[in-house]
Design an enzyme around this catalytic site. Structure first.
Site, PDB file in Angstrom:
ATOM      1  N   ARG A 118      22.251  14.199 -25.243  1.00 60.40           N
ATOM      2  CA  ARG A 118      22.389  13.356 -24.053  1.00 60.40           C
ATOM      3  C   ARG A 118      21.216  13.449 -23.086  1.00 60.40           C
ATOM      4  NH1 ARG A 118      26.966  14.389 -26.250  1.00 60.40           N
ATOM      5  NH2 ARG A 118      25.958  16.396 -26.517  1.00 60.40           N
ATOM      6  N   THR A 119      20.798  14.658 -22.757  1.00 57.68           N
ATOM      7  CA  THR A 119      19.783  14.785 -21.696  1.00 57.68           C
ATOM      8  C   THR A 119      18.477  14.125 -22.136  1.00 57.68           C
ATOM      9  OG1 THR A 119      20.832  16.861 -21.078  1.00 57.68           O
ATOM     10  CG2 THR A 119      18.662  16.432 -20.146  1.00 57.68           C
ATOM     11  N   HIS A 160      21.131  23.026 -14.408  1.00 61.22           N
ATOM     12  CA  HIS A 160      20.967  21.750 -15.128  1.00 61.22           C
ATOM     13  C   HIS A 160      21.146  20.660 -14.060  1.00 61.22           C
ATOM     14  CE1 HIS A 160      20.920  18.785 -18.140  1.00 61.22           C
ATOM     15  NE2 HIS A 160      21.875  19.213 -18.957  1.00 61.22           N
ATOM     16  N   LYS A 181       2.384  28.892 -32.768  1.00 60.54           N
ATOM     17  CA  LYS A 181       1.170  29.712 -32.951  1.00 60.54           C
ATOM     18  C   LYS A 181       1.009  30.719 -31.824  1.00 60.54           C
ATOM     19  CE  LYS A 181      -1.046  25.447 -34.386  1.00 60.54           C
ATOM     20  NZ  LYS A 181      -1.982  24.451 -33.810  1.00 60.54           N
TER      21      LYS A 181
END
Ligand code: CP
Length: 314
Positions: free
Chosen positions: A53-54, A131, A82
């Site tokens: 969703r985000t 969030h 890396k």
């Protein structure tokens, strides 16, 4: 703190006036398409952790307004593999894009990224911490369902019950902080060991919010206006045995909803695993899929504000 040119890291950085500004703009986006607003702008989505969703709603939000998107959803295919640091990744991406949306498994990673970035960084979820764009979306949903209840002065508090994994679920931490600006009563319903961390509770109480533990989902269903369910965050459990012990202890079923107020609405940031039975989906209380749909206008509003874009009148 306002929005233009700012990083969006923690919901705690925003005042009730900021929240109202964002919600007002999101309502305008939901009513009036803005197909060219982000023309010439490029958003980078850097997702070091899975998302449906985000990431997709940020990308859709940008593209529906004429902007473009670069990024990755699989960090193992980037130079992180890396050994490139997050700070160096951000220093590179800021050369390419106008705004960064970052999801990362480590708490504090978005704040770190913002400290080295000259372009706005939007936190798309950092570990178990915050969030904020989900919180704006949750507030927009609540404001749509219960108009006027997120005003600062109300006689009757809106009753919001948080249920599930309140320890590791970052969405409930952000939402509790945001709701603390408004007249709400919070009920917390969590399996033992997954309770809301004490510092979040203390902050809410300091802001004047009544917050209490309740023993079970049946009580939440009877008393709440909003029941905000969360999944168990399996990936954040330090001990798989602990996860096995608590999984499936909280499961909302249509049968449990028989005692609910007719106006009860069930929200969930999704993904849902076992905590909401499929038979709940067809009840009038289920609102988690329309909730996810609000990700587009809310993230359009957020992007417009940080990029300093004014909506056309028409
Ligand atoms: N609500 C939410 O953050 O969903 P995703 O993990 O799919 O982005």
């Amino acid at each position: 703190m306002g929005f233009q040119g700012q990083h969006i890291i923690s919901i705690g950085d925003f005042s009730p006036a900021d929240i109202r500004q964002l919600l007002h703009l999101a309502h305008r986006f939901s009513q009036q398409p803005q197909p060219d607003l982000f023309a010439g702008k490029l958003m980078a989505t850097l997702f070091f952790e899975p998302s449906t969703r985000t990431r997709l709603s940020f990308e859709a939000a940008m593209q529906k307004c004429g902007g473009r998107v670069i990024g990755f959803s699989e960090a193992s295919m980037t130079s992180t593999k890396k050994g490139e640091s997050l700070a160096d990744t951000i220093r590179m991406v800021e050369q390419y894009a106008d705004v960064i949306v970052l999801r990362h498994p480590r708490d504090g990673s978005a704040r770190l990224a913002s400290e080295v970035s000259s372009i706005p960084v939007i936190n798309g979820g950092d570990g178990a911490n915050q969030h904020p764009s989900q919180t704006f979306l949750d507030l927009f949903t609540i404001d749509t369902l219960f108009p006027g209840r997120l005003e600062t002065h109300q006689d009757k508090p809106l009753v919001v019950a948080f249920a599930g994994d309140l320890r590791y679920g970052r969405t409930v931490h952000s939402l509790l902080a945001a709701l603390s600006h408004f007249p709400v009563k919070i009920l917390c319903c969590a399996p033992r060991g997954l309770e809301m961390p004490e510092h979040h509770i203390q902050l809410a109480r300091k802001a004047g919010v009544e917050i209490c533990d309740i023993p079970d989902l049946a009580t939440a269903v009877r008393e709440a206006d909003i029941l905000y369910m969360t999944r168990l965050q399996e990936e954040r459990f330090p001990d798989p045995i602990e996860f096995d012990h608590v999984k499936s202890t909280y499961r909302l079923t249509a049968r449990l909803l028989r005692d609910a107020q007719p106006s009860l609405r069930i929200l969930h940031p999704l993904p849902r695993i076992n905590e909401i039975d499929r038979d709940v989906d067809s009840t009038p209380h289920a609102y988690y899929f329309p909730q996810a749909g609000t990700g587009i206008p809310v993230r359009q509003a957020l992007l417009a504000l940080v990029l300093g874009k004014e909506l056309s009148h028409g």
